[in-house]
Structure formats: structure tokens, C-alpha cells
Write an enzyme that holds these catalytic residues in place. Structure first.
Site, mmCIF file in Angstrom:
data_model
loop_
_atom_site.group_PDB
_atom_site.id
_atom_site.type_symbol
_atom_site.label_atom_id
_atom_site.label_comp_id
_atom_site.label_asym_id
_atom_site.label_seq_id
_atom_site.Cartn_x
_atom_site.Cartn_y
_atom_site.Cartn_z
ATOM 1 N N HIS A 1 11.675 -14.675 2.605
ATOM 2 C CA HIS A 1 11.069 -16.002 2.493
ATOM 3 C C HIS A 1 11.567 -16.926 3.617
ATOM 4 O O HIS A 1 12.206 -17.947 3.363
ATOM 5 C CB HIS A 1 11.380 -16.609 1.124
ATOM 6 C CG HIS A 1 10.163 -16.924 0.319
ATOM 7 N ND1 HIS A 1 9.289 -15.955 -0.118
ATOM 8 C CD2 HIS A 1 9.649 -18.110 -0.109
ATOM 9 C CE1 HIS A 1 8.312 -16.517 -0.809
ATOM 10 N NE2 HIS A 1 8.497 -17.831 -0.814
ATOM 11 N N ARG B 1 1.057 -15.908 2.638
ATOM 12 C CA ARG B 1 -0.035 -15.708 3.584
ATOM 13 C C ARG B 1 0.441 -14.970 4.838
ATOM 14 O O ARG B 1 -0.205 -14.025 5.305
ATOM 15 C CB ARG B 1 -0.652 -17.067 3.951
ATOM 16 C CG ARG B 1 -1.588 -17.624 2.891
ATOM 17 C CD ARG B 1 -1.842 -19.112 3.076
ATOM 18 N NE ARG B 1 -0.722 -19.903 2.569
ATOM 19 C CZ ARG B 1 -0.603 -21.207 2.692
ATOM 20 N NH1 ARG B 1 -1.518 -21.898 3.381
ATOM 21 N NH2 ARG B 1 0.425 -21.855 2.189
#
Length: 506
Positions: free
Chosen positions: A443, A451
Site C-alpha cells: 500500500h 487501481r
């Protein structure tokens, strides 16, 4: 006379003061009954147990877990300090998890305390704290990490049971790679006369290539008169060669996970057909899937988009300066950003079809995808250009996930290694599945990770000649559950199977 809005504003001011103090675990006496009940009624705080609360968002749906998982560790630290003062400590086994960067929320947090009640305390969403009445280790064997009182690493390794090595081999191997030498282990082994523990620690160290540490443990213990039988407690063989210079727990865990997960991917994913002979035809197929892909990918992230809106922003028929606070406009900005990023991904695919290394292309181009994804929001004044400068500099939490992404320093350690693994991986199927999974596990950005992760997946898909993979909105729950299984339980099979069922090799 004060209106309901005025009264709520007063209560929110109290809550703001507490939050400005860094408080995430709130007690009844912190707020007073009137403020507490008003804040609860309006959804600004949530009760964890009688007398204890956490801040929450009023728009959070009933049963939503995000605010709890984001608050879990801070809440537990505050609650345990309130109950036990400084007379508590996380178990050696769970201390190892935290040392190695595994901050996923456990179903049950195991605590030692001489004041423990030997029974679990129920928390939200099926989690609990079990405080066991046991003596604490010496103060020299503990430390505080992110507010949690834990065993320091050498003491935790000595304090773990032998079964922990076979039950959690990734964490245990990672912990051992963090040890520079045998000295801190030996002090505890000799002081406690732990000959059996010395035997399995020596065997474990030797099994990961830390021969010098193993020899030093055996030599020192035997010189002190102890009989030590070396015994490797791991039930399986390490699948990677550990560098003596690499001590980052995050990097070593990712390398081990990649090596162990790739076999499951290869068993569930169809063989790659290879780079297409007709690159132009493949790129036309990519262009043709755009509307379907954009609709599903944006919808998965919660944007309300339609095919008509996607076509509208693709044509440039939009005004980035109007209605900045309008949700429909934000949807349009997201759709426009997706279109711009999609074009850059298509260019990246062109490089891969020209036989450039897919991992190298991803490393050089992914930041540009990210800038294009959020460029319209900068133009509209919603974001600052500096927000797109690079990887995140603050914590981030994933909605409804027990997985806590690595901290900002770890992100900068992990991303170069992720691209190195992609560059060195020979199997396209592994690049497809683990490229996507590892990216969203890390992340690296505050927003847009899903996306970008799906763009990365499809760049890797092209590198094997697979079709562009669209995750249907209808399978969102299965998709998120499969990622959660891989992130929290280390089981990549559900995610690999899901993608395998969506990919085309024709």
C-alpha cells in the site's frame, strides 16, 4: 437557547481536544455523560466495551470494522495501561510478530500480567484480549514498540515454544535474520540454563545460513558445561537463500512469502501463452476493454460511474474547475484520471510487447500512472501537486481489513525489492498474481493502491500474453476476501484461483 447543532458542536469540541492529544482510546470520564451520549447518538464515537470508546465516522455503516481495526493497537495499549499500569507484556510469540512487522490485528491478543484474570475480554468484531496471570520478564528483556509492551527480540526468541517455529515459520525465520550475532541470545540462554532451547535455536539459525551464530551458541553452552543437542525446529526447508547483509524484517518476509506463494500460483493458474505475435492487435484489444474495465475498477473503489460518464470524460467533455464539492464531479474526476492513467499503462504494455522486462517497465512507469490517476484532482484544486510527489509519508489503513500496511520507512525498503522480484521472476502467472497482491499489501500510496495494483497486474498479464483481466464489481466481496486471506493468513490460493478464473489465454 442552544440549538441541537450548538450542543453537538460543544461535544465535538470536547472530542477534538481529546483527539488533538493523540487519544484513540476514550474512557467515560474523559467526556462526561451528556457529551458521550450525544457523540454516540450522532456516530462520532463507538463503544468497544462498557466505559471504553473509540472515535468513529458518522457515515460509517452499521457493522463497519475499519475504525476499530485502525484503532486496535492504540486502544489495547491504553486499555492495558489503565488496567495494569506497567505490569503487563505481550506474549513472546506475539512479540515476534510485531518485531517482524506483522501488525495485522489478531483475533486474540495474548497478554502476560501478574494481575491477569486468566479469561478473555471481548472487544469488537470478534477480537479479544486474553490476560494470563504470569510473572513478567525482567525489565531488561522488554521494550515498548508503538505503545505495546513487548519482549525484546532476543528474549522473545528464547521465550517462544518450539512449536512456534513450525506453526509460524515465516515470522520465526524473519526474526532470526534480524540477529547480528549470538551474544544477546547467549546471555539469556546461559543465565537460564536453557540447553534445549539452545539446541533448537542453533538448529534454526544453521537452517537459514547463520552458521556462525549456530556455532557460537553450541560452543558457549558446551563450554559452560551444558549438554546441547542441535535440533532444527522447522518442519520445512527455507525456500530462499538469506543474505547476511539483509536484516530488514519486511524485505525478508516478502522474499519468503514470494517463494512460498509462487508454488500455489503455478498450481492454480493456466500456463502463459507467451508474448503475442501481433502487438498492434493486442493493444487494440486492450483499448476495447477500457470502458468495461474503468466501470468495474472505479466501482470497486466506491465511485458511482456509468458507461456514459466514462465516455464523457474520455472525450474531454468536462470542466475541472466547476462544482468542486459535488460528488458527481468527484466521480468525473476519478473517471478522467483513470482514462489518463490507462493511456500510460497502455504505453507501458507496448514496451513489454517489445520485449522489455516487465518488472523494469513497472518500476520506471508506475509513478507516472499514479500522477495521471490523480492529475485531474490537482487541476481541480482538490489535491496539491506535492501530494503526487511519491510514496506516502503517513500511516494508511485498508477499509474492513485486519491487515495493517507497513510504515513509511518500510515502504521505501519494500518497493525496490518488489520490482526486483518481478524482474527476476520467470513465470508470468506469478508476476500477475503476486505483483498485484504484494503491491496492495505494501500500500505505497495514500489512495489509488487498488487501481494501480490492477494496472500492475495487467501489465504483468501482457508480459505472458494473457488477456487484460477485469475484476467484475459483482465479485468485489470475493476479491477483497481473497486479498484479506493472503494478507492476514498468508494463503494466496483463493486470490490466485479468482484471477485464474477471469483470465483468458486466447
Amino acid at each position: 437557547m442552544a440549538t441541537p447543532a450548538d450542543k453537538l458542536a460543544e461535544s465535538l469540541a470536547v472530542l477534538k481536544t481529546l483527539r488533538d492529544q493523540g487519544r484513540k482510546a476514550l474512557r467515560s470520564e474523559d467526556m462526561g455523560r451528556t457529551h458521550r451520549e450525544r457523540l454516540m447518538r450522532n456516530g462520532f464515537i463507538k463503544e468497544v466495551m462498557k466505559g471504553w470508546y473509540i472515535p468513529s465516522r458518522p457515515d460509517e455503516p452499521a457493522g463497519e470494522s475499519t475504525s476499530w481495526y485502525a484503532s486496535f493497537w492504540v486502544f489495547c495499549a491504553s486499555y492495558l495501561e489503565s488496567r495494569f499500569g506497567d505490569e503487563w507484556c505481550v506474549s513472546p510469540e506475539q512479540s515476534i510478530h510485531l518485531h517482524t512487522g506483522n501488525w495485522s490485528v489478531p483475533k486474540q491478543l495474548l497478554i502476560r500480567s501478574p494481575k491477569g484474570g486468566n479469561k478473555p475480554t471481548g472487544l469488537l468484531h470478534g477480537t479479544s484480549i486474553l490476560d494470563v496471570r504470569l510473572e513478567l520478564p525482567p525489565a531488561s528483556d522488554t521494550e515498548i514498540k508503538e505503545g505495546m509492551r513487548i519482549y525484546n527480540l532476543p528474549a522473545a526468541l528464547v521465550g517462544c515454544s518450539q512449536t512456534q517455529f513450525s506453526a509460524h515459520p515465516t515470522e520465526m525465520r524473519t526474526a532470526l535474520t534480524m540477529m547480528q550475532d549470538a551474544s544477546e541470545l547467549l546471555g539469556r540462554l546461559l543465565a537460564g540454563g536453557h540447553s534445549k532451547i539452545a539446541g533448537w535455536l542453533a538448529g534454526a539459525c544453521r537452517s537459514i545460513g547463520r552458521k556462525q551464530i549456530a556455532d557460537d551458541i553450541l560452543g558457549a553452552m558446551r563450554a559452560a558445561g551444558y549438554t546441547v543437542n542441535e535440533n532444527n525446529p522447522f518442519k520445512d526447508q527455507a525456500q530462499i537463500i538469506f543474505s547476511p547483509r539483509e536484516t530488514s524484517p519486511y524485505v525478508n518476509r516478502m522474499r519468503m512469502n514470494w517463494a512460498s506463494m509462487r508454488e500455489d500460483v503455478l498450481h492454480s493458474f493456466p500456463a502463459a501463452p507467451g508474448l503475442p505475435a501481433d502487438s498492434a492487435k493486442y493493444l487494440k484489444q486492450v483499448e476495447a476493454v477500457y470502458v468495461n474495465d474503468a466501470y468495474n475498477s472505479l466501482s470497486i473503489e466506491g465511485y458511482k460511474v456509468s458507461a456514459a460518464l466514462i465516455e464523457k470524460v474520455r472525450s474531454g467533455n468536462w470542466n475541472p474547475d466547476s462544482n468542486k464539492d459535488d460528488q458527481d464531479h468527484r466521480n468525473a474526476l476519478a473517471a478522467r484520471g483513470y482514462w489518463q492513467a490507462f493511456q500510460k499503462v497502455r504505453e507501458s504494455i507496448g514496451k513489454v510487447l517489445s520485449q522489455e522486462n516487465a518488472g523494469t517497465v513497472a518500476e520506471s512507469d508506475h509513478a507516472q500512472w499514479y500522477r495521471e490517476l490523480f492529475g485531474p484532482s490537482v487541476t481541480a484544486g482538490i489535491l496539491k501537486a506535492a501530494d503526487l510527489a511519491g510514496y506516502r509519508n503517513s500511516p494508511v489503513y485498508i477499509r474492513r481489513s485486519m491487515h495493517t500496511p507497513p510504515g513509511k520507512e518500510a515502504v521505501r525498503e519494500l518497493m525496490p525489492v518488489l520490482f526486483e522480484l518481478l524482474q527476476q521472476e520467470n513465470e508470468a502467472a506469478v508476476r500477475v498474481v503476486l505483483g498485484h497482491f504484494m503491491f496492495v499489501y505494501i500500500h505505497p500510496y495514500i489512495d489509488g493502491n487498488g487501481r494501480i495494483g490492477r494496472f500492475l497486474m495487467n501489465l504483468m498479464s501482457a508480459s505472458g500474453g494473457y488477456s487484460w483481466i477485469v475484476i467484475p464489481l459483482e465479485q468485489r466481496n470475493d476479491y477483497m476476501a481473497a486479498l484479506e486471506s493472503a494478507s492476514v493468513e498468508g494463503d494466496i490460493k483463493p486470490f490466485s484461483t479468482l484471477l485464474a478464473n477471469l483470465v483468458s489465454t486466447g
